[in-house]
Design an enzyme around this catalytic site. Structure first.
Site, PDB file in Angstrom:
ATOM      1  N   GLY A  79       0.823  -1.209   0.000  1.00  0.00           N
ATOM      2  CA  GLY A  79       0.000   0.000   0.000  1.00  0.00           C
ATOM      3  C   GLY A  79       0.853   1.253   0.000  1.00  0.00           C
ATOM      4  O   GLY A  79       1.894   1.309   0.656  1.00  0.00           O
ATOM      5  N   ALA A 119      15.356  10.963  -0.738  1.00  0.00           N
ATOM      6  CA  ALA A 119      16.485  10.899   0.189  1.00  0.00           C
ATOM      7  C   ALA A 119      17.463   9.803  -0.216  1.00  0.00           C
ATOM      8  O   ALA A 119      18.684   9.984  -0.131  1.00  0.00           O
ATOM      9  CB  ALA A 119      15.980  10.663   1.605  1.00  0.00           C
ATOM     10  N   VAL A 120      16.937   8.665  -0.641  1.00  0.00           N
ATOM     11  CA  VAL A 120      17.801   7.566  -1.080  1.00  0.00           C
ATOM     12  C   VAL A 120      18.632   7.999  -2.286  1.00  0.00           C
ATOM     13  O   VAL A 120      19.863   7.825  -2.321  1.00  0.00           O
ATOM     14  CB  VAL A 120      16.960   6.314  -1.426  1.00  0.00           C
ATOM     15  CG1 VAL A 120      17.807   5.277  -2.174  1.00  0.00           C
ATOM     16  CG2 VAL A 120      16.378   5.695  -0.159  1.00  0.00           C
ATOM     17  N   ARG A 173      19.342  11.033  -3.483  1.00  0.00           N
ATOM     18  CA  ARG A 173      20.272  12.146  -3.296  1.00  0.00           C
ATOM     19  C   ARG A 173      21.417  11.787  -2.352  1.00  0.00           C
ATOM     20  O   ARG A 173      22.538  12.275  -2.535  1.00  0.00           O
ATOM     21  CB  ARG A 173      19.512  13.382  -2.830  1.00  0.00           C
ATOM     22  CG  ARG A 173      18.563  13.882  -3.917  1.00  0.00           C
ATOM     23  CD  ARG A 173      18.174  15.308  -3.774  1.00  0.00           C
ATOM     24  NE  ARG A 173      17.531  15.788  -5.000  1.00  0.00           N
ATOM     25  CZ  ARG A 173      16.992  16.987  -5.142  1.00  0.00           C
ATOM     26  NH1 ARG A 173      17.030  17.853  -4.137  1.00  0.00           N
ATOM     27  NH2 ARG A 173      16.444  17.343  -6.280  1.00  0.00           N
ATOM     28  N   ARG A 198       1.107  -5.284  -5.678  1.00  0.00           N
ATOM     29  CA  ARG A 198       1.289  -6.518  -4.914  1.00  0.00           C
ATOM     30  C   ARG A 198       1.573  -7.643  -5.908  1.00  0.00           C
ATOM     31  O   ARG A 198       0.983  -7.682  -6.987  1.00  0.00           O
ATOM     32  CB  ARG A 198       0.054  -6.825  -4.067  1.00  0.00           C
ATOM     33  CG  ARG A 198      -0.309  -5.669  -3.136  1.00  0.00           C
ATOM     34  CD  ARG A 198      -1.456  -6.018  -2.212  1.00  0.00           C
ATOM     35  NE  ARG A 198      -1.954  -4.850  -1.503  1.00  0.00           N
ATOM     36  CZ  ARG A 198      -1.412  -4.328  -0.406  1.00  0.00           C
ATOM     37  NH1 ARG A 198      -0.331  -4.895   0.102  1.00  0.00           N
ATOM     38  NH2 ARG A 198      -1.930  -3.278   0.177  1.00  0.00           N
ATOM     39  N   GLY A 239       5.635  -2.192   3.983  1.00  0.00           N
ATOM     40  CA  GLY A 239       5.236  -2.757   5.264  1.00  0.00           C
ATOM     41  C   GLY A 239       5.717  -4.183   5.440  1.00  0.00           C
ATOM     42  O   GLY A 239       6.657  -4.629   4.778  1.00  0.00           O
ATOM     43  N   ILE A 256       0.927   3.435   6.529  1.00  0.00           N
ATOM     44  CA  ILE A 256       0.176   4.319   7.423  1.00  0.00           C
ATOM     45  C   ILE A 256      -0.215   3.614   8.717  1.00  0.00           C
ATOM     46  O   ILE A 256      -0.571   4.275   9.694  1.00  0.00           O
ATOM     47  CB  ILE A 256      -1.088   4.877   6.739  1.00  0.00           C
ATOM     48  CG1 ILE A 256      -2.116   3.774   6.500  1.00  0.00           C
ATOM     49  CG2 ILE A 256      -0.747   5.614   5.456  1.00  0.00           C
ATOM     50  CD1 ILE A 256      -3.482   4.288   6.093  1.00  0.00           C
ATOM     51  N   ASP A 257      -0.131   2.292   8.746  1.00  0.00           N
ATOM     52  CA  ASP A 257      -0.665   1.525   9.876  1.00  0.00           C
ATOM     53  C   ASP A 257       0.168   1.649  11.151  1.00  0.00           C
ATOM     54  O   ASP A 257      -0.326   1.364  12.239  1.00  0.00           O
ATOM     55  CB  ASP A 257      -0.795   0.047   9.504  1.00  0.00           C
ATOM     56  CG  ASP A 257      -1.690  -0.175   8.300  1.00  0.00           C
ATOM     57  OD1 ASP A 257      -2.636   0.618   8.117  1.00  0.00           O
ATOM     58  OD2 ASP A 257      -1.434  -1.120   7.526  1.00  0.00           O
ATOM     59  N   ASP A 261       2.411  -0.272  12.282  1.00  0.00           N
ATOM     60  CA  ASP A 261       2.340  -1.567  12.965  1.00  0.00           C
ATOM     61  C   ASP A 261       3.640  -2.355  12.919  1.00  0.00           C
ATOM     62  O   ASP A 261       3.637  -3.556  13.218  1.00  0.00           O
ATOM     63  CB  ASP A 261       1.203  -2.405  12.361  1.00  0.00           C
ATOM     64  CG  ASP A 261       1.387  -2.645  10.870  1.00  0.00           C
ATOM     65  OD1 ASP A 261       2.267  -2.017  10.257  1.00  0.00           O
ATOM     66  OD2 ASP A 261       0.631  -3.466  10.312  1.00  0.00           O
ATOM     67  N   ARG A 301     -27.018  13.649  15.912  1.00  0.00           N
ATOM     68  CA  ARG A 301     -26.830  12.241  15.573  1.00  0.00           C
ATOM     69  C   ARG A 301     -25.547  11.697  16.183  1.00  0.00           C
ATOM     70  O   ARG A 301     -24.649  12.445  16.572  1.00  0.00           O
ATOM     71  CB  ARG A 301     -26.753  12.069  14.053  1.00  0.00           C
ATOM     72  CG  ARG A 301     -28.072  12.226  13.334  1.00  0.00           C
ATOM     73  CD  ARG A 301     -27.842  12.167  11.843  1.00  0.00           C
ATOM     74  NE  ARG A 301     -29.097  12.311  11.089  1.00  0.00           N
ATOM     75  CZ  ARG A 301     -29.156  12.632   9.807  1.00  0.00           C
ATOM     76  NH1 ARG A 301     -28.047  12.857   9.138  1.00  0.00           N
ATOM     77  NH2 ARG A 301     -30.321  12.737   9.203  1.00  0.00           N
ATOM     78  N   ARG A 356      -5.457  -1.501   9.495  1.00  0.00           N
ATOM     79  CA  ARG A 356      -5.401  -2.948   9.344  1.00  0.00           C
ATOM     80  C   ARG A 356      -5.633  -3.621  10.688  1.00  0.00           C
ATOM     81  O   ARG A 356      -6.706  -3.461  11.264  1.00  0.00           O
ATOM     82  CB  ARG A 356      -4.076  -3.367   8.701  1.00  0.00           C
ATOM     83  CG  ARG A 356      -4.166  -4.683   7.969  1.00  0.00           C
ATOM     84  CD  ARG A 356      -2.942  -4.980   7.142  1.00  0.00           C
ATOM     85  NE  ARG A 356      -1.709  -4.967   7.888  1.00  0.00           N
ATOM     86  CZ  ARG A 356      -0.632  -5.678   7.549  1.00  0.00           C
ATOM     87  NH1 ARG A 356      -0.652  -6.440   6.484  1.00  0.00           N
ATOM     88  NH2 ARG A 356       0.463  -5.609   8.272  1.00  0.00           N
ATOM     89  N   LYS A 361     -25.462  15.716  26.048  1.00  0.00           N
ATOM     90  CA  LYS A 361     -24.794  15.685  24.751  1.00  0.00           C
ATOM     91  C   LYS A 361     -25.785  15.304  23.658  1.00  0.00           C
ATOM     92  O   LYS A 361     -26.430  14.259  23.727  1.00  0.00           O
ATOM     93  CB  LYS A 361     -23.639  14.677  24.767  1.00  0.00           C
ATOM     94  CG  LYS A 361     -22.460  15.102  25.630  1.00  0.00           C
ATOM     95  CD  LYS A 361     -21.292  14.130  25.463  1.00  0.00           C
ATOM     96  CE  LYS A 361     -20.085  14.576  26.283  1.00  0.00           C
ATOM     97  NZ  LYS A 361     -18.927  13.659  26.095  1.00  0.00           N
ATOM     98  N   HIS A 384      -9.678   4.601   1.865  1.00  0.00           N
ATOM     99  CA  HIS A 384      -8.372   4.875   1.271  1.00  0.00           C
ATOM    100  C   HIS A 384      -8.022   6.348   1.177  1.00  0.00           C
ATOM    101  O   HIS A 384      -6.881   6.679   0.796  1.00  0.00           O
ATOM    102  CB  HIS A 384      -8.295   4.230  -0.119  1.00  0.00           C
ATOM    103  CG  HIS A 384      -8.184   2.739  -0.066  1.00  0.00           C
ATOM    104  ND1 HIS A 384      -9.268   1.939   0.216  1.00  0.00           N
ATOM    105  CD2 HIS A 384      -7.124   1.914  -0.228  1.00  0.00           C
ATOM    106  CE1 HIS A 384      -8.885   0.662   0.202  1.00  0.00           C
ATOM    107  NE2 HIS A 384      -7.595   0.629  -0.054  1.00  0.00           N
TER     108      HIS A 384
END
Length: 333
Positions: A23, A34-35, A37, A84, A114, A139-140, A142, A175, A184, A226, A263
């Protein structure tokens, strides 16, 4: 111009490859930059692999230089594209990719992704001896071995912005909103968003409590005056947001709305924290290969750069911040 050798290169690395896999995450482009340069600064060529391991299996590769990564630090997604690959899960697929790397004269591979991506890199190193260094791009948040992963900060900000807007709507219509965020099998995003967004409750996979308790929480909120409530649910929580919403409606009869952010959290301009983290880790990944490290992830813990064996990044469990979890409960009164 001769390279500036301000970092030793005992392995004599002359060419490295870099790919993004799995992902996408905001900040991946900053890491690629960065890699490239850092390597260029030290006279090392960089081969960009397009479409992750799927592209490596097909030899979809080209040399990229410092100018090729200009003006990408602020862009979301990944200029190398990602995919993937089921083929890479086979020894034959990895053997073919390894041969492409050898044909290109690559001395090491940097994998930005990941745990699935790290599996692919680990087996490549184990089976073919090609040095592999991982960068935590998900983003996870984990992965064990780093306090934060590239893309996490932006994902939290994106989700929080959506929560703030939904709170306005919830208050206007009196509501209850049950909002599902990504992550995930981990609840890091949900927990940060819950605290920063002032949620009445948060459900995370690390604490798979019964959803029945939410009925009492909502009823107490109503009794305190509330008119609306925000409930945050991590996507990995059993039953997800729909299950929590159904429990609320069944137990209280109150009108409840579900919003699954999905997403949208993976896109967008990376915030400064992700850009800085990606830049620092990208530089460190090149230095790791120059120093002879392999089969490790470069991460940052307590402000310091460190290395974690790739298998440990998925074998060891990274828990949520329990103090923050307690804080979420305390502040939800």
């Amino acid at each position: 111009m001769a390279p500036v050798l301000d970092h030793p290169n005992p392995r004599g690395v002359r060419r490295v490859a870099v790919l993004t896999s799995g992902g996408d995450a905001p900040g991946m482009n900053a890491a690629i930059r960065a890699v490239v340069r850092t390597a260029t600064h030290h006279g090392i060529e960089v081969v960009g692999v397009r479409r992750g391991f799927s592209g490596l299996h097909r030899g979809d590769m080209r040399l990229i230089g410092a100018r090729d990564v200009a003006n990408i630090i602020q862009r979301g997604g990944t200029i190398l594209l990602t995919a993937r690959s089921h083929t890479w899960r086979t020894p034959e697929g990895r053997a073919r990719g390894a041969q492409y790397l050898r044909d290109w004269g690559v001395d090491g591979l940097i994998v930005i992704g990941g745990d699935g991506s790290f599996h692919g890199g680990h087996f490549l190193q184990q089976e073919h001896g090609i040095p592999v260094v991982g960068l935590p791009g998900t983003i996870d948040n984990d992965l064990y071995g780093t306090d934060h992963t590239i893309g996490y900060f932006t994902a939290v900000e994106t989700a929080l912005d959506a929560v703030d807007k939904l709170r306005d709507t919830g208050a206007s219509h009196e509501r209850i909103f049950v909002i599902e965020v990504m992550g995930r099998h981990a609840g890091h995003i949900a927990l940060d968003v819950a605290v920063a967004g002032g949620a009445e409750e948060v459900f995370i996979p690390e604490d798979p409590k019964p959803v029945d308790g939410i009925v009492e929480i909502v009823q107490e909120s109503v009794s305190k005056g509330k008119a609306s409530s925000i409930i945050i649910v991590a996507e990995g929580f059993p039953g997800g947001a729909l299950g929590v919403a159904q429990a609320i409606e069944a137990g209280t009869g109150l009108e409840t709305r579900v919003s699954i952010l999905g997403h949208i959290q993976r896109g967008g301009t990376p915030v400064s924290s992700d850009r800085v983290l990606a830049s620092r880790l990208g530089e460190a990944a090149v230095y790791a290969l120059m120093d002879g490290h392999s089969d490790v992830m470069v991460g940052r813990q307590n402000g310091e750069i460190g290395f974690t064996p790739l298998p440990e990044t998925w074998e060891k469990r990274k828990d949520v911040n329990r103090d923050l979890y307690r804080c979420a409960k305390t502040l939800s009164v």
